[in-house]
Scaffold this active site. Sequence first.
Site, mmCIF file in Angstrom:
data_model
loop_
_atom_site.group_PDB
_atom_site.id
_atom_site.type_symbol
_atom_site.label_atom_id
_atom_site.label_comp_id
_atom_site.label_asym_id
_atom_site.label_seq_id
_atom_site.Cartn_x
_atom_site.Cartn_y
_atom_site.Cartn_z
ATOM 1 N N ASN A 3 1.046 -1.163 -0.016
ATOM 2 C CA ASN A 3 -0.013 -0.121 -0.025
ATOM 3 C C ASN A 3 0.769 1.173 -0.053
ATOM 4 O OD1 ASN A 3 -1.790 2.107 0.479
ATOM 5 N ND2 ASN A 3 -2.323 1.605 2.668
ATOM 6 N N LYS A 5 0.178 4.169 -0.090
ATOM 7 C CA LYS A 5 -0.497 5.397 0.643
ATOM 8 C C LYS A 5 -0.011 6.705 -0.546
ATOM 9 C CE LYS A 5 -0.094 3.229 4.830
ATOM 10 N NZ LYS A 5 0.033 3.524 6.313
ATOM 11 N N HIS A 88 -9.401 1.300 4.947
ATOM 12 C CA HIS A 88 -8.236 1.465 5.830
ATOM 13 C C HIS A 88 -8.449 2.536 6.898
ATOM 14 C CE1 HIS A 88 -3.938 2.537 6.621
ATOM 15 N NE2 HIS A 88 -3.584 1.522 5.836
ATOM 16 N N GLU A 90 -6.719 4.868 7.956
ATOM 17 C CA GLU A 90 -6.440 6.372 7.930
ATOM 18 C C GLU A 90 -7.731 6.832 7.233
ATOM 19 O OE1 GLU A 90 -2.742 5.761 5.661
ATOM 20 O OE2 GLU A 90 -1.779 4.973 7.411
ATOM 21 N N GLU A 159 -5.373 -4.557 10.587
ATOM 22 C CA GLU A 159 -4.086 -3.589 10.826
ATOM 23 C C GLU A 159 -4.411 -2.778 11.981
ATOM 24 O OE1 GLU A 159 -2.212 -2.582 6.874
ATOM 25 O OE2 GLU A 159 -3.832 -1.294 7.313
ATOM 26 N N GLY A 165 2.784 2.580 10.911
ATOM 27 C CA GLY A 165 3.867 3.344 10.571
ATOM 28 C C GLY A 165 4.630 3.914 12.147
ATOM 29 N N SER A 201 3.596 -2.169 10.339
ATOM 30 C CA SER A 201 5.293 -2.246 10.475
ATOM 31 C C SER A 201 5.730 -3.397 10.057
ATOM 32 C CB SER A 201 5.454 -1.910 11.995
ATOM 33 O OG SER A 201 5.208 -0.455 12.065
HETATM 34 P P1 13P Z 1 3.230 0.307 7.786
HETATM 35 O O1 13P Z 1 3.580 -0.930 6.793
HETATM 36 O O2 13P Z 1 4.048 1.402 7.143
HETATM 37 O O3 13P Z 1 3.252 0.397 9.159
HETATM 38 O O4 13P Z 1 1.723 0.634 7.318
HETATM 39 C C1 13P Z 1 1.049 -0.400 7.194
HETATM 40 C C2 13P Z 1 -0.440 -0.122 6.422
HETATM 41 O O5 13P Z 1 -1.226 0.855 6.701
HETATM 42 C C3 13P Z 1 -0.650 -0.643 5.267
HETATM 43 O O6 13P Z 1 -2.153 -0.555 4.865
#
Ligand code: 13P
Length: 237
Positions: A3, A5, A88, A90, A159, A165, A201
């Site tokens: 992903n 982002k 997601h 976010e 997640e 992150g 992560s």
């Molecule tokens: P990270 O791998 O950067 O922690 O992000 C995970 C994520 O939100 C994937 O959709």
Amino acid sequence: MGNWKMHGSLAANADLLAGIKAGAARATGEVALCVPFPYLEQARSALSGSAVTWGAQDVSVHAQGAYTGEVSASMLADLACSWVLCGHSERRAMHGESSDVVAAKAATALAAGLTPVVCVGETLSDREADDVERVIGDQLNPVLALGAEALSRLVIAYEPVWAIGTGRTATPEQAQTVHALIRRSLTEHGAGQVRILYGGSVKASNAASLFAQADIDGALVGGASLVAEEFLNIAAA
Ligand code: 13P
């Protein structure tokens, strides 16, 4: 599944896509990338005919019409997307997407022939309040209500928000506990075979121990999917 982002540029993507495409044969499972909307055509052109599939990070619940800024499932299908992330954390946190909206997005994606990857996960305060099971249940319920046939065609991603992150991965045991819970709910709804990805992560150094868990079928990878070698090492694990 990577992903990206809101990262990338035409120039940077060209290198990343070429690197991932060249190394994807090392992966024993499926390799996919969810890229920003403006780069879907670039992904299609770079990855067509390879083992790597691509998709988007969001989709409108609407089929078409006066929805400025939205992107429909049929547009994603037009760009040969296989996947779309739905809900997601976010988007849930920053764009107010409710679990009902997320389920509606998954249904819209399925109707267009896409595979939705429905994301669920608790916050740190949910975990500290010992409320993980209820929160995940509330997020899953509208999706479970889509029924066994729909469920058999989607993917779930667990997640934990506190692990995204932050460099703070859930331990394999913490992740497995929640994956088992999700598996139980899916099984009760006639869809025990649904793939459940872990995200938060994930790195090459922790992927193998996560994948060794009974109910972890793959990973949804953010930051580490922006570095071809790191991402390919996760895929190889
Ligand atoms: P990270 O791998 O950067 O922690 O992000 C995970 C994520 O939100 C994937 O959709």
